[in-house]
Design an enzyme around this catalytic site. Sequence first.
Site, mmCIF file in Angstrom:
data_model
loop_
_atom_site.group_PDB
_atom_site.id
_atom_site.type_symbol
_atom_site.label_atom_id
_atom_site.label_comp_id
_atom_site.label_asym_id
_atom_site.label_seq_id
_atom_site.Cartn_x
_atom_site.Cartn_y
_atom_site.Cartn_z
ATOM 1 N N ASN A 225 -9.981 -0.278 -0.212
ATOM 2 C CA ASN A 225 -8.515 -0.224 -0.159
ATOM 3 C C ASN A 225 -7.947 -0.696 -1.499
ATOM 4 O O ASN A 225 -8.013 -1.882 -1.815
ATOM 5 C CB ASN A 225 -8.035 -1.113 0.994
ATOM 6 C CG ASN A 225 -6.541 -1.040 1.200
ATOM 7 O OD1 ASN A 225 -5.802 -0.552 0.340
ATOM 8 N ND2 ASN A 225 -6.089 -1.538 2.331
ATOM 9 N N HIS B 136 -3.676 7.261 2.740
ATOM 10 C CA HIS B 136 -3.995 5.932 2.201
ATOM 11 C C HIS B 136 -5.422 5.598 2.641
ATOM 12 O O HIS B 136 -5.788 5.794 3.799
ATOM 13 C CB HIS B 136 -3.010 4.913 2.748
ATOM 14 C CG HIS B 136 -3.350 3.504 2.402
ATOM 15 N ND1 HIS B 136 -3.731 3.131 1.127
ATOM 16 C CD2 HIS B 136 -3.393 2.363 3.149
ATOM 17 C CE1 HIS B 136 -3.973 1.832 1.119
ATOM 18 N NE2 HIS B 136 -3.786 1.344 2.326
ATOM 19 N N CYS C 118 0.817 -1.233 0.000
ATOM 20 C CA CYS C 118 0.000 0.000 0.000
ATOM 21 C C CYS C 118 0.844 1.273 0.000
ATOM 22 O O CYS C 118 0.328 2.348 -0.301
ATOM 23 C CB CYS C 118 -0.943 -0.004 1.185
ATOM 24 S SG CYS C 118 -2.037 -1.421 1.184
#
Length: 324
Positions: free
Chosen positions: A281, A251, A112
């Site tokens: 996500n 994020h 990520c």
Amino acid sequence: MYSRIAGTGSYLPDQVVTNFDLEKRMDTTDEWIRTRTGIERRHLAAPGQTTVDMAEHAARRAIEAAGVTPAEIDFIVFGTTTPDLVFPNCGTLLQARLGARGCPAFSVETACSGFIYALSIADKFVKAGEAKCALVVGAETLSRITDWNDRNTAVLFGDGAGALVLKPTAEAGILSTHLHSDGEYKDLLYVESGVSRGFEVDPATNKVNIGIKMAGSEVFKVAVTKLGAAVDEALAANGLEKSAVDWLIPHQANIRIIGAMAKRLDLPMEKVILTVQDHGNTSAASVPLALDTGVRDGRIKRGDLLLLEAFGGGFTWGSALVRF
Ligand code: UT7
């Protein structure tokens, strides 16, 4: 010499899967997903649609917004952990699509945090005078490594791509980036198979076992601690107060982690670019997706101070403080 963001772009695939759709496929509820994560829907790549396919859309939009041509791109760095092929890397595959032949092109696989790592690398090359028009990409097809039988993870992830073009400038620009990694946390978030380690066949399903394994609440606690420190580090390195930040571009994993970061910065949620509800996500794609959303809807303006941050498997994490 600094680098500055000349243009941004993003792309989400057409297929939308809502929490209500997932209710029909597994033991979960819209209420649980929304209250625990903030996610309402996610986009999934079409069969055969790859990470580079999505990245190409995002890259072309960023290139157009920057007012340059694909042939002017002289450096490509691509954050992804879901590459099309073992090799060539996604950066090089994208380079061929764009016709930017000959320039350096490569991928970074830091889950990520992939986009923050890619941005940091490109910034260094532009600052050093070795790149004049750098393309930075984050793109993922996480749906291909999602275990759709595991409600703990299946409800969290989605597919997408984001990109930006960096150009040299005399005034900042990107003020600083900070990168971190700690492999001791590997067991809290990982994918159970890989090329070198070997792919295993799940005896229950007879399929290759390549699902994401995550100890969610443990990851949550470390993410809040590490990101909190990263946010402080970015401001301290530039001698700036929290009040200087115009926009937090985090994020997009969980609205509760994002809320904790906003609180730490004394920022109201109106000053956070929040897109987790729309795509879940998307790993390395999530920060550039949020950035492009804020730029295109007019909230983020030239001169604003942006704080970008991400946290992912490894663990890896980092920040970028940017004068837009
Ligand atoms: O991007 C990389 C970094 N990743 C992250 O930052 C993710 C960090 N972690 C999180 O976002 C959260 O920990 C999750 C959203 C993954 C989970 O939220 P949580 O509040 O930590 O829940 P939990 O894992 O402690 O589970 C609470 C309960 C459990 O039931 P019991 O044991 O209390 O009866 C789970 O079995 O929720 C249950 N549960 C679900 N229930 C309905 C877990 N997944 C689901 C689900 N639907 N999809």
